[in-house]
Design a protein around this motif. Structure first.
Motif, PDB file in Angstrom:
ATOM      1  N   PRO A  59       0.974  -1.233   0.046  1.00 44.63           N
ATOM      2  CA  PRO A  59       0.050   0.281   0.091  1.00 44.63           C
ATOM      3  C   PRO A  59       0.838   1.174   0.207  1.00 44.63           C
ATOM      4  CG  PRO A  59       0.239  -0.814   2.011  1.00 44.63           C
ATOM      5  CD  PRO A  59       0.896  -1.754   1.438  1.00 44.63           C
ATOM      6  N   PHE A  60       1.853   1.355  -0.700  1.00 45.87           N
ATOM      7  CA  PHE A  60       2.791   2.140  -0.711  1.00 45.87           C
ATOM      8  C   PHE A  60       2.921   2.926  -2.109  1.00 45.87           C
ATOM      9  CE2 PHE A  60       4.577  -0.387   2.792  1.00 45.87           C
ATOM     10  CZ  PHE A  60       3.963   0.391   3.770  1.00 45.87           C
ATOM     11  N   GLN A  61       3.322   4.222  -2.070  1.00 38.87           N
ATOM     12  CA  GLN A  61       3.693   4.935  -3.527  1.00 38.87           C
ATOM     13  C   GLN A  61       4.820   4.415  -4.315  1.00 38.87           C
ATOM     14  OE1 GLN A  61       2.938   8.996  -2.821  1.00 38.87           O
ATOM     15  NE2 GLN A  61       5.047   9.256  -2.228  1.00 38.87           N
ATOM     16  N   GLU A  62       4.718   4.331  -5.609  1.00 38.90           N
ATOM     17  CA  GLU A  62       6.176   3.879  -6.444  1.00 38.90           C
ATOM     18  C   GLU A  62       7.068   4.915  -5.811  1.00 38.90           C
ATOM     19  OE1 GLU A  62       8.269   1.967  -9.054  1.00 38.90           O
ATOM     20  OE2 GLU A  62       6.292   1.449  -8.388  1.00 38.90           O
TER      21      GLU A  62
END
Length: 42
Positions: free
Chosen positions: A19-22
């Motif tokens: 659930p983390f952004q690139e």
């Protein structure tokens, strides 16, 4: 949070989507687990 995955070369492939952004900088602590039955180490 605990996520499981497999190391391939210098990449960790997680079983589930994270659930983390690139590009987010993270710290990872590695704990070896027992090999899965389908893995080459088994």
């Amino acid at each position: 949070m605990t996520y499981t995955g497999t190391i391939h070369a210098n990449t960790i492939r997680f079983k589930e989507r994270l659930p983390f952004q690139e590009g987010l900088y993270v710290e990872v602590n590695i704990t070896p687990a027992f090999p899965q039955k389908a893995s080459p180490q088994a």
